[in-house]
Design a protein around this motif. Sequence first.
Motif, PDB file in Angstrom:
ATOM      1  N   TYR A  32      80.472 163.094 108.732  1.00 27.60           N
ATOM      2  CA  TYR A  32      80.040 164.396 108.221  1.00 27.60           C
ATOM      3  C   TYR A  32      81.212 165.332 107.941  1.00 27.60           C
ATOM      4  O   TYR A  32      81.013 166.510 107.666  1.00 27.60           O
ATOM      5  CB  TYR A  32      79.092 165.072 109.209  1.00 27.60           C
ATOM      6  CG  TYR A  32      77.724 164.442 109.251  1.00 27.60           C
ATOM      7  CD1 TYR A  32      76.728 164.834 108.361  1.00 27.60           C
ATOM      8  CD2 TYR A  32      77.437 163.449 110.173  1.00 27.60           C
ATOM      9  CE1 TYR A  32      75.475 164.251 108.388  1.00 27.60           C
ATOM     10  CE2 TYR A  32      76.182 162.861 110.213  1.00 27.60           C
ATOM     11  CZ  TYR A  32      75.209 163.261 109.318  1.00 27.60           C
ATOM     12  OH  TYR A  32      73.970 162.677 109.350  1.00 27.60           O
TER      13      TYR A  32
ATOM     14  N   GLN B 153      68.665 171.161 120.275  1.00 31.55           N
ATOM     15  CA  GLN B 153      69.277 170.410 119.184  1.00 31.55           C
ATOM     16  C   GLN B 153      70.442 169.565 119.668  1.00 31.55           C
ATOM     17  O   GLN B 153      71.055 169.864 120.689  1.00 31.55           O
ATOM     18  CB  GLN B 153      69.813 171.366 118.113  1.00 31.55           C
ATOM     19  CG  GLN B 153      68.776 172.261 117.501  1.00 31.55           C
ATOM     20  CD  GLN B 153      69.351 173.234 116.492  1.00 31.55           C
ATOM     21  OE1 GLN B 153      70.518 173.607 116.557  1.00 31.55           O
ATOM     22  NE2 GLN B 153      68.517 173.664 115.551  1.00 31.55           N
TER      23      GLN B 153
ATOM     24  N   ARG C 266      73.969 168.722 117.923  1.00 31.08           N
ATOM     25  CA  ARG C 266      74.740 169.211 116.777  1.00 31.08           C
ATOM     26  C   ARG C 266      76.110 168.570 116.743  1.00 31.08           C
ATOM     27  O   ARG C 266      76.669 168.191 117.776  1.00 31.08           O
ATOM     28  CB  ARG C 266      74.884 170.730 116.854  1.00 31.08           C
ATOM     29  CG  ARG C 266      73.511 171.415 116.739  1.00 31.08           C
ATOM     30  CD  ARG C 266      73.599 172.882 116.786  1.00 31.08           C
ATOM     31  NE  ARG C 266      74.173 173.387 115.541  1.00 31.08           N
ATOM     32  CZ  ARG C 266      74.104 174.657 115.174  1.00 31.08           C
ATOM     33  NH1 ARG C 266      73.507 175.549 115.936  1.00 31.08           N
ATOM     34  NH2 ARG C 266      74.629 175.055 114.043  1.00 31.08           N
TER      35      ARG C 266
ATOM     36  N   GLY D 155      78.947 172.258 114.376  1.00 34.04           N
ATOM     37  CA  GLY D 155      78.457 171.908 113.048  1.00 34.04           C
ATOM     38  C   GLY D 155      76.944 171.961 112.957  1.00 34.04           C
ATOM     39  O   GLY D 155      76.263 172.489 113.838  1.00 34.04           O
ATOM     40  N   PRO D 156      76.406 171.360 111.906  1.00 35.05           N
ATOM     41  CA  PRO D 156      74.960 171.398 111.693  1.00 35.05           C
ATOM     42  C   PRO D 156      74.194 170.541 112.692  1.00 35.05           C
ATOM     43  O   PRO D 156      74.739 169.644 113.334  1.00 35.05           O
ATOM     44  CB  PRO D 156      74.797 170.868 110.267  1.00 35.05           C
ATOM     45  CG  PRO D 156      76.026 170.075 110.002  1.00 35.05           C
ATOM     46  CD  PRO D 156      77.114 170.689 110.816  1.00 35.05           C
ATOM     47  N   SER D 157      72.918 170.810 112.778  1.00 33.85           N
ATOM     48  CA  SER D 157      72.021 170.076 113.666  1.00 33.85           C
ATOM     49  C   SER D 157      71.709 168.702 113.069  1.00 33.85           C
ATOM     50  O   SER D 157      71.455 168.576 111.874  1.00 33.85           O
ATOM     51  CB  SER D 157      70.729 170.880 113.846  1.00 33.85           C
ATOM     52  OG  SER D 157      69.792 170.139 114.572  1.00 33.85           O
TER      53      SER D 157
END
Length: 150
Positions: free
Chosen positions: A76, A126, A128, A138-140
């Motif tokens: 990612y 979450q 993440r 960062g994003p989930s």
Amino acid sequence: MKQFVLVICLIAIFFVYPSQTNAISMPCCLTLEPVDKSLTNAKGVALIYKVQLNPPSFARTNVSILAVHLPEPSSYGAYDSYEGFAFIPDEISWRFKLYPTPEEISPTWAGRFDLITAEMKNVKVQVRLSNSKTEKLGPSILTNNIKYCK
């Protein structure tokens, strides 16, 4: 007289059996589902319960997360690990490191946080992405709401 007794009974029931709150009953488990539906094998679970820490103090809430079949964090971008992240929107959040197991292919990521004192109401849990050097979150990848905790 009968009406008076009936009214007293109804008032007593109201005070003896208070209305239900939105808080969850603990312990409970919450399945964490992938945000990106193409990650069909990625799943996680959060165990949420009260824990009594030493030295003796009031009980705190523990959130433990186990996540499996996650992609390599580096796929990612500038990420090298995963973190657990729980939060009450617009109020408070908790983040904690998840540690990989030694499997070579697709390790299991796990970790816990024991010091939550807030009421566990409207909490989102979450997994993440994280950069351990810059501490950038960062994003989930996995998520769910505590209202689905069973």
